[in-house]
Design a protein around this motif. Structure first.
Motif, mmCIF file in Angstrom:
data_model
loop_
_atom_site.group_PDB
_atom_site.id
_atom_site.type_symbol
_atom_site.label_atom_id
_atom_site.label_comp_id
_atom_site.label_asym_id
_atom_site.label_seq_id
_atom_site.Cartn_x
_atom_site.Cartn_y
_atom_site.Cartn_z
ATOM 1 N N GLN A 241 0.838 -1.195 0.000
ATOM 2 C CA GLN A 241 0.000 0.000 0.000
ATOM 3 C C GLN A 241 0.875 1.247 0.000
ATOM 4 O O GLN A 241 2.024 1.221 0.464
ATOM 5 N N TRP B 80 -4.442 -0.355 -2.356
ATOM 6 C CA TRP B 80 -3.409 -1.346 -2.077
ATOM 7 C C TRP B 80 -3.247 -2.271 -3.287
ATOM 8 O O TRP B 80 -4.115 -2.341 -4.152
ATOM 9 N N ASN C 233 1.077 -5.248 6.513
ATOM 10 C CA ASN C 233 0.844 -5.599 5.108
ATOM 11 C C ASN C 233 1.220 -7.054 4.828
ATOM 12 O O ASN C 233 0.597 -7.725 4.000
ATOM 13 N N VAL D 14 -4.157 -3.616 5.965
ATOM 14 C CA VAL D 14 -3.745 -2.284 5.511
ATOM 15 C C VAL D 14 -4.099 -1.276 6.593
ATOM 16 O O VAL D 14 -4.960 -1.532 7.445
#
Length: 542
Positions: A80, A88, A261, A266
């Protein structure tokens, strides 16, 4: 003699003339001050309404350090950009997991920084009962009384919910539903009653119409009711989100986000968004760089504003023309004492400087005062609270300078006419009709044609800036043709009855006063047509 010395004398004469003719001076200063006031107030309001990055983050995550949520593709690595978790990507060569019955859920709390505190947030659309019947709204489950929500949700009346049978409503929902603190409402999905304990507002969206309950108060009972009764539709709940306060006030760093991640989570972090890492540390940097679309509405607004500014310049011209005419004897005395034509013009232009500067200062100050006084109304109209009164000094100075230049430009034509007046005619008050310049109409016609061609070219190319430049040139060119047009109409007056014939001859004889008046009317009509065309175009586009 130094030119500065001559201008000092001209400014003194202009100041005394302004104080002598107070009524006319107030009128001219007001004509300049009102547009400056409007532009100052509009600039302050626009800049204050425009959210900064910090304001946008507060609207999303309140006073929390970050907001974590599952990417929705299972426990696989994602990438992201630092600023926003919505955009993302999968790593290069990565692929979405196949839905073969395996558990694709993600343990988001396990991806949070160690030692952090968090709140859960989830929402679902629902139908609720009101005093007027049934209304559709959105119910969000979050502990709205927690300090992490400050700045995003603010209490206006009553208190935050403390049990599962309590709920709070936004001001927009409370006003539309007719419900107030202490009333009860029913969420029709689970069929449960809730007591309205408070009214809240979202500073970033004052028009929001929604409800806020504690986690587990609405969606879980609703799902249980749907499981036991097939006639009850299950809630269309959004994915859970976690509002996080970092350990020991250190915030959520970029390494924390990279670690999340790797687990398919995210995050939007305040610290990272305000102080983004270098691109060398961002795996998705190359894919997240996109060109922002051009803001055509801003350019179209520029056209309308440009036309309006030209109208302001022309509207103040007739008042200066009348003032110069009434000061003819004084200007004649200046000439009889050895003053040159340039010095006579300087006296009239100095009136524009004095009145333009006064109007600009008064307008800018009144704009500040009016913005502060009407701030609540402006916030309600814009639908959001001002983070602070954003003042851009150079913009305010430019607006004030524009008012000053407006006064000087409005006095320019009367100054030129006054400089051409013979001293004897100025002292005796006599003057005859003169031929209009033969060069000015030719130049005006060329500029008019060039402006029309430029505006058409800009329209075909879709450039509103070129259209604005062409429109201004066309108006200026037509302005240069007005004295010749007035003279031509004066010669046609012999075929008219007595009253219009005298009026046309008087207008032709006093072209220095008539031309700005006609130009002001022309500019008003042109500005109205421009605004009407712009509004109709926006309406048709919508």
């Amino acid at each position: 003699m130094s030119p500065l010395t001559g201008w000092r004398a001209a400014l003194r004469i202009a100041r005394r003339d302004v104080l002598r003719a107070k009524g006319r001076s107030v009128l001219v200063a007001a004509m300049i001050a009102l547009p400056v006031l409007g532009m100052t107030a509009a600039d302050l309001t626009y800049r204050s309404v425009q959210p900064t990055l910090a304001d946008e983050l507060t609207a999303k995550i309140g006073s929390a350090d970050a907001k974590f949520e599952a990417a929705g593709v299972g426990p696989i690595q994602v990438e992201q950009p630092p600023g926003d978790a919505e955009d993302w990507y999968l790593p290069e060569g990565g692929s979405y997991p196949e839905d073969d019955g395996n558990d694709l859920s993600v343990d988001v709390p396990a991806a949070l920084p160690k030692g952090s505190r968090y709140l859960t947030e989830q929402s679902a659309p629902a139908s609720v009962t009101t005093r007027h019947g049934v209304a559709d709204t959105r119910v969000t489950e979050v502990d709205s009384g927690d300090p992490m929500l400050r700045g995003r949700i603010e209490l206006v009346e009553g208190r935050y919910p403390e049990s599962e049978g309590e709920i709070v409503a936004t001001t927009g929902f409370s006003e539309d539903s007719g419900l107030s603190v202490g009333d009860r409402l029913t969420v029709r999905g689970p069929g449960r009653f809730y007591t309205l304990t408070g009214v809240v507002e979202l500073p970033a969206n004052l028009r929001e119409k929604s409800l806020y309950a504690l986690p587990g108060a609405v969606i879980a009972p609703w799902q249980e009711a749907a499981d036991t009764d097939k006639s009850v539709l299950p809630p269309q709940a959004s994915e859970l989100a976690w509002l996080v306060k970092g350990p020991s006030g250190t915030g959520v760093t970029w390494p924390d986000i990279l670690a999340a991640n790797e687990k398919g989570v995210v995050a939007t972090s305040r610290q990272v968004a305000l102080n983004p890492p270098p691109n060398s540390q961002v795996p998705a940097a190359a894919r997240s760089e996109q060109e922002e679309p051009e803001d055509g509405q801003t350019e179209a607004t520029l056209t309308v504003v440009t036309m309006a500014l030209l109208e302001i310049v022309l509207l103040a011209g007739p008042a200066f023309a009348v003032g110069a005419r009434r000061s003819r004897r004084q200007l004649g005395l200046v000439g009889s004492c050895g003053g040159t034509r340039g010095q006579i013009r300087a006296v009239v232009l100095a009136s524009g400087v004095v009145l333009g500067g006064t109007g600009a200062a008064v307008g800018a100050g009144a704009g500040f005062g009016l913005t502060i006084l009407l701030r609540p109304m402006m916030e309600n109209l814009s639908g959001q609270r001002f983070g602070s009164l954003a003042v851009h000094p150079w913009e305010i100075l430019a607006i004030a300078l524009l008012g000053l230049v407006t006064g000087v430009l409005a006095a320019l034509a009367p100054a030129i006419v006054a400089g051409r007046q013979p001293v004897l005619e100025s002292l005796t008050g006599r003057h005859g009709s003169r031929r209009s310049s033969r060069v000015l109409p030719v130049i005006g016609t060329v500029v008019l044609a060039g402006g029309i061609a430029l505006a058409m070219y800009g329209g075909l190319r879709g450039s509103t800036q070129v259209v604005a430049a062409g429109s201004v040139l066309a108006e200026l060119g037509l302005l240069g043709c007005i004295p010749a047009i007035v003279g031509f109409l004066g010669r046609l007056g012999r075929r008219l009855p007595l009253t219009p014939r005298i009026a046309l001859r008087d207008a032709a004889r006093n072209r220095g006063r008539t031309a700005p008046a006609i130009a002001a009317v022309m500019a008003a009509v042109a500005g109205t047509v421009a605004i009407a065309t712009y509004t109709a175009s926006i309406t048709a586009e919508l």
